[in-house]
Scaffold this motif. Structure first.
Motif, PDB file in Angstrom:
ATOM      1  N   ALA A   1       8.974   8.160  44.942  1.00 28.12           N
ATOM      2  CA  ALA A   1       8.402   7.754  43.661  1.00 28.12           C
ATOM      3  C   ALA A   1       7.237   8.662  43.270  1.00 28.12           C
ATOM      4  N   VAL A   2       6.386   8.997  44.240  1.00 27.55           N
ATOM      5  CA  VAL A   2       5.255   9.883  43.963  1.00 27.55           C
ATOM      6  C   VAL A   2       5.752  11.237  43.466  1.00 27.55           C
ATOM      7  N   VAL A   3       6.718  11.807  44.169  1.00 24.94           N
ATOM      8  CA  VAL A   3       7.225  13.135  43.817  1.00 24.94           C
ATOM      9  C   VAL A   3       7.876  13.126  42.438  1.00 24.94           C
ATOM     10  N   ARG A   4       8.741  12.188  42.186  1.00 22.90           N
ATOM     11  CA  ARG A   4       9.492  12.205  40.928  1.00 22.90           C
ATOM     12  C   ARG A   4       8.639  11.799  39.724  1.00 22.90           C
ATOM     13  N   LYS A   5       7.717  10.857  39.925  1.00 25.90           N
ATOM     14  CA  LYS A   5       6.817  10.497  38.829  1.00 25.90           C
ATOM     15  C   LYS A   5       5.905  11.674  38.496  1.00 25.90           C
ATOM     16  N   ALA A   6       5.404  12.358  39.514  1.00 25.68           N
ATOM     17  CA  ALA A   6       4.516  13.495  39.279  1.00 25.68           C
ATOM     18  C   ALA A   6       5.245  14.620  38.552  1.00 25.68           C
ATOM     19  N   ILE A   7       6.472  14.914  38.991  1.00 26.64           N
ATOM     20  CA  ILE A   7       7.250  15.967  38.333  1.00 26.64           C
ATOM     21  C   ILE A   7       7.557  15.571  36.886  1.00 26.64           C
ATOM     22  N   TYR A   8       7.870  14.317  36.671  1.00 28.34           N
ATOM     23  CA  TYR A   8       8.118  13.823  35.304  1.00 28.34           C
ATOM     24  C   TYR A   8       6.901  14.047  34.416  1.00 28.34           C
ATOM     25  N   GLU A   9       5.705  13.913  35.020  1.00 27.28           N
ATOM     26  CA  GLU A   9       4.456  14.079  34.267  1.00 27.28           C
ATOM     27  C   GLU A   9       4.000  15.537  34.220  1.00 27.28           C
ATOM     28  N   GLY A  10       4.814  16.445  34.757  1.00 26.48           N
ATOM     29  CA  GLY A  10       4.477  17.857  34.671  1.00 26.48           C
ATOM     30  C   GLY A  10       3.621  18.395  35.800  1.00 26.48           C
ATOM     31  N   LEU A  11       3.507  17.642  36.902  1.00 23.99           N
ATOM     32  CA  LEU A  11       2.708  18.073  38.048  1.00 23.99           C
ATOM     33  C   LEU A  11       3.591  18.662  39.132  1.00 23.99           C
ATOM     34  N   GLU A  12       2.972  19.401  40.019  1.00 25.81           N
ATOM     35  CA  GLU A  12       3.640  19.912  41.200  1.00 25.81           C
ATOM     36  C   GLU A  12       3.193  19.066  42.384  1.00 25.81           C
TER      37      GLU A  12
ATOM     38  N   LEU B   1      -4.313   9.122  39.677  1.00 29.45           N
ATOM     39  CA  LEU B   1      -4.811  10.484  39.913  1.00 29.45           C
ATOM     40  C   LEU B   1      -4.870  11.281  38.614  1.00 29.45           C
ATOM     41  N   ILE B   2      -3.856  11.154  37.778  1.00 31.08           N
ATOM     42  CA  ILE B   2      -3.842  11.863  36.495  1.00 31.08           C
ATOM     43  C   ILE B   2      -5.046  11.461  35.653  1.00 31.08           C
ATOM     44  N   ALA B   3      -5.441  10.195  35.776  1.00 32.26           N
ATOM     45  CA  ALA B   3      -6.610   9.704  35.034  1.00 32.26           C
ATOM     46  C   ALA B   3      -7.918  10.216  35.619  1.00 32.26           C
TER      47      ALA B   3
END
Length: 319
Positions: free
Chosen positions: A22-33, A275-277
């Motif tokens: 979930a961490v990996v896919r949510k982060a990638i969805y939000e444009g993070l590596e 984290l994004i916040a």
């Protein structure tokens, strides 16, 4: 926040893999590596990490354990070890970190946050002993594993008309023993939160025997004493013969239940959002069916509330 890391630490728990996914896919969805850190804090110090893509976390939602592995790390408890970890994070361009684990893992993440590096904790432990969240990842799966074992042990207890003692995990918290005991119809539950009364236990066993009861199941949390120790006490005190089953590490393994998979997905996505916040030193949890984040210090300053009414109910239903 452009690149975040994720690690699992402490004892493994079913649902950790689903949380990593979930961490990996949510982060990638939000444009993070996303960088996966292997072997917990030890791997962080040693620089054992790699970039994770969508395929890296494919087909792991149903797997127990943790794809990132886990390890104890005494070195991280020192300032020198923590500084090495921070240097590795900077060297790999990691801006924030998601830590999946229990109390010790949370304390490590707070050390990093206090040093200016934002971390968010996801509660992953079968003991269900993290204040601030109603449930932790892995608790439901471990509970069902214990219940299944109790059901099978009861078959033998009935066939041989014996008292069986089942030792379950739970060093400082009795949630697993209590929930499993109530769900499994155990006659006696021994947990850290309630002072043990051997005379009362013996009286309950004898009372059951006098009314024709041929077998009993006793659940003992390992934090109170071992199943063998308890068996010895019953033998010495009342000459009661028992058989002991120690469930051990089977409680930690296995495919996570649907509930744990959903919790892991919700927790992982929420951690990325926090984290994004730009927030660190936060813990993720579920309160009254709502996923929340809260100050991680609350997990240290408060004590998990024990449900004495559930314990009393278990006694009332096992007369």
């Amino acid at each position: 926040m452009k690149r975040i890391g994720v690690l699992t630490s402490g004892g493994d728990a079913p649902g950790m893999n689903a949380a990593v996914r979930a961490v990996v896919r949510k982060a990638i969805y939000e444009g993070l590596e996303v960088v996966g850190i292997f072997h917990g804090y030890q791997g962080l110090i040693d620089g054992k990490m790699e970039v994770l893509d969508l395929g890296s976390v494919g087909d792991i939602i149903q797997r127990g354990g943790t794809k990132l592995f886990s390890a104890r790390c005494p070195e991280f408890r020192t300032e020198e070890g923590q500084q090495k970890a921070i240097e590795q994070l900077k060297a790999h361009g990691i801006d924030g970190l998601v830590v999946i684990g229990g109390d010790g893992s949370y304390r490590g993440s707070m050390k990093l946050t206090e040093s200016g590096f934002p971390c968010v904790g996801i509660p992953g432990t079968i003991d269900n002993d993290i204040p601030g969240t109603d449930y932790t990842l892995g608790f439901d799966t471990a509970l069902n594993t214990v219940i299944e074992s109790i059901d099978k042990i009861r078959d033998t207890a009935t066939s041989h008309e014996r008292t069986f003692i089942v030792e379950v995990m739970g060093r400082d918290a009795g949630d697993l023993a209590l929930w499993a005991g109530l769900a499994g119809g155990a006659e006696t539950i021994i947990i850290p939160e309630v002072e043990i009364n051997m005379d009362e236990i013996v009286e309950r066993l004898k009372s059951g025997s006098e009314r024709g009861k041929k077998h009993s199941i006793i659940i003992v949390a390992e934090g109170v004493m071992s199943g063998a120790e308890f068996a010895s006490k019953l033998k010495d005190l009342a000459d009661i013969e028992t058989r002991v089953s120690v469930l051990g590490h089977i409680q930690r393994g296995g495919s996570p239940t649907g509930r744990d998979r959903v919790l892991a997905s919700l927790f992982g996505a929420k951690a990325v959002e926090v984290l994004i916040a730009g927030n660190g030193g936060r813990a993720i949890g579920i309160q009254n069916h709502q996923v929340v984040d809260y100050d991680m210090n609350e997990a240290f300053d408060n004590h998990e509330e024990f449900d004495m009414s559930m314990y009393q109910l278990s006694k009332e239903l096992s007369i």
